[in-house]
Design an enzyme around this catalytic site. Sequence first.
Site, PDB file in Angstrom:
ATOM      1  N   ASP A  87       0.846  -1.189   0.000  1.00  0.00           N
ATOM      2  CA  ASP A  87       0.000   0.000   0.000  1.00  0.00           C
ATOM      3  C   ASP A  87       0.892   1.254   0.000  1.00  0.00           C
ATOM      4  OD1 ASP A  87      -2.423   1.367   0.192  1.00  0.00           O
ATOM      5  OD2 ASP A  87      -2.445   1.319   2.385  1.00  0.00           O
ATOM      6  N   GLU A 139      -1.919   6.194  -8.661  1.00  0.00           N
ATOM      7  CA  GLU A 139      -2.921   7.171  -8.232  1.00  0.00           C
ATOM      8  C   GLU A 139      -2.768   8.478  -8.993  1.00  0.00           C
ATOM      9  OE1 GLU A 139      -3.533   7.455  -4.009  1.00  0.00           O
ATOM     10  OE2 GLU A 139      -4.017   9.586  -4.095  1.00  0.00           O
ATOM     11  N   ASP A 261      -8.381   1.242   6.688  1.00  0.00           N
ATOM     12  CA  ASP A 261      -7.391   1.059   7.750  1.00  0.00           C
ATOM     13  C   ASP A 261      -7.900   1.683   9.049  1.00  0.00           C
ATOM     14  OD1 ASP A 261      -5.197   0.742   9.345  1.00  0.00           O
ATOM     15  OD2 ASP A 261      -3.791   1.803   8.069  1.00  0.00           O
TER      16      ASP A 261
HETATM   17  P1  13P Z   1      -8.598   5.168   5.872  1.00  0.00           P
HETATM   18  O1  13P Z   1      -7.678   6.034   6.690  1.00  0.00           O
HETATM   19  O2  13P Z   1      -9.829   5.889   5.483  1.00  0.00           O
HETATM   20  O3  13P Z   1      -8.893   3.870   6.538  1.00  0.00           O
HETATM   21  O4  13P Z   1      -7.841   4.844   4.488  1.00  0.00           O
HETATM   22  C1  13P Z   1      -6.980   3.758   4.399  1.00  0.00           C
HETATM   23  C2  13P Z   1      -6.212   3.754   3.126  1.00  0.00           C
HETATM   24  O5  13P Z   1      -6.485   4.451   2.179  1.00  0.00           O
HETATM   25  C3  13P Z   1      -5.078   2.826   3.051  1.00  0.00           C
HETATM   26  O6  13P Z   1      -4.383   2.964   1.858  1.00  0.00           O
HETATM   27  O1  G3H Z   2      -3.111   4.861   3.662  1.00  0.00           O
HETATM   28  C1  G3H Z   2      -2.345   4.684   4.601  1.00  0.00           C
HETATM   29  C2  G3H Z   2      -2.567   3.631   5.579  1.00  0.00           C
HETATM   30  O2  G3H Z   2      -3.542   3.988   6.514  1.00  0.00           O
HETATM   31  C3  G3H Z   2      -1.274   3.189   6.206  1.00  0.00           C
HETATM   32  O3  G3H Z   2      -0.810   4.009   7.212  1.00  0.00           O
HETATM   33  O4  G3H Z   2       1.719   4.132   7.054  1.00  0.00           O
HETATM   34  O5  G3H Z   2       0.526   4.415   9.252  1.00  0.00           O
HETATM   35  O6  G3H Z   2       0.648   2.177   8.155  1.00  0.00           O
HETATM   36  P1  G3H Z   2       0.598   3.676   7.945  1.00  0.00           P
HETATM   37 ZN    ZN Z   3      -4.442   5.011   1.133  1.00  0.00          ZN
END
Ligand code: 13P
Ligand code: G3H
Ligand code: ZN
Length: 314
Positions: A87, A139, A261
Site C-alpha cells: 500500500d 494514483e 485502515d
Molecule cells: P482510511 O484512513 O480511510 O482507513 O484509508 C486507508 C487507506 O487508504 C489505506 O491505503
Molecule cells: O493509507 C495509509 C494507511 O492507513 C497506512 O498508514 O503508514 O501508518 O501504516 P501507515
Molecule cells: Zn491510502
Amino acid sequence: MDYKDFGLVNTKQMFAHASANHYAVPAFNFYNMETLSAIISAARDMHSPVILAVSESALKYMGPELLMGMIWGLNLKPENGVALHLDHGASFDACVNAIKLGFSSVMIDGSKLPFDANVDLARTVAEYAHKYNVSVEAELGTLSGIEDENTHGTESSYTNPDDVVNFVNATNIDSLAIAIGTSHGAYKRKSDNEELRFDILQKIADQLPDFPLVLHGASSIPEKYVKTINEYGGKMSNARGIPAQQLRRAVEMNICKINVDSDSRLAFTAGVRKTLFDAPSGFNPRDYLGAGKQNIYDNCIDEIKNIMGSNNQI
Ligand code: 13P
Ligand code: G3H
Ligand code: ZN
C-alpha cells in the site's frame, strides 16, 4: 519467493469479477498477528475475496520475515481469493522489494509528483511487475494527508477526468486510485452534509468503462467505536468518516477496491480501552488484544456485507 508459492493471487481476476458483479474487493490494512487474523477470518467466514494491504511502515514494523512467515502460515490456496498488496509504495525499489518477498500486487504512489513523472514511475513499476504477473495500482489526484491528529489534512486535489485515459494508456497499470473527496485518517469531513464528488467519479467511469477504480481513505469511522473510545478515556471528538451509503453508491459506479485502515484502528482501540477499563487489575495482553481482534473481525464482517457487497463471491 513467488507469490504463487504462498497461495496468493494477483488482483486482475478479482477486479474483473468485482466489476462484472457490482461489488468492491475490500483492502484491509494489517500490521500484526491480531489484525491479520481478524481480517482473514472475516473474509473466510463471509466467503469474500480480500486484499491484505501492508504499508511500507507496517512492513518495517512487522519485519519481512515475520510478515511472510504469517502469510505462509495461512496455508492459502488460489481459490481463497487472497492478494497481498503493498500500500502506498513510495519508490520503484520499494515495489521491487515487495515483489521479491512474495507480494502479488503493488501500489506505486506517485500522486504528489508532476503528471509526467508520475507516468514514468508508474510505467517503470508496471513493466517490472508484469514480468512476474504482479498487478499494479497507481494514483492520480491527491488525497488529504495521513492524519492521526484531530486535524484535517491539507493538499488534496481531485483527479482530473481529462487525464485518466492518457495516464492508464501510458502506464499500463491494472487499477487506478482516484481522488473524489475521501481522505486518510479519522477526520474526513467537517460536517455530515459533505458529499463525495460523484460528478467527477461519473466522468472518470465514463472515460474508463470497466477499468478498475480504487478508493483510498474510505473508512466509514463507525460512531459506536468513536463513542466507546471517548467513553473510556480517549479523545476523538469530531471524528467523521464516509457514510456507508455514499460508499455503496461509489461501488455501483465501478469502484472495485475500497481501502480501509482507520476503521480497524478504531475498532481495535475501542476494544483495548474498554477491556483495560473494565478490568483494571488485569494484565494479560491476550485479554485486551483479543478484544481488539474481535472488534476488527466484527467490523470487517459488517463492512464486507454492508459496504463492499463482496460476501459469497468466492
Ligand atoms: P482510511 O484512513 O480511510 O482507513 O484509508 C486507508 C487507506 O487508504 C489505506 O491505503
Ligand atoms: O493509507 C495509509 C494507511 O492507513 C497506512 O498508514 O503508514 O501508518 O501504516 P501507515
Ligand atoms: Zn491510502
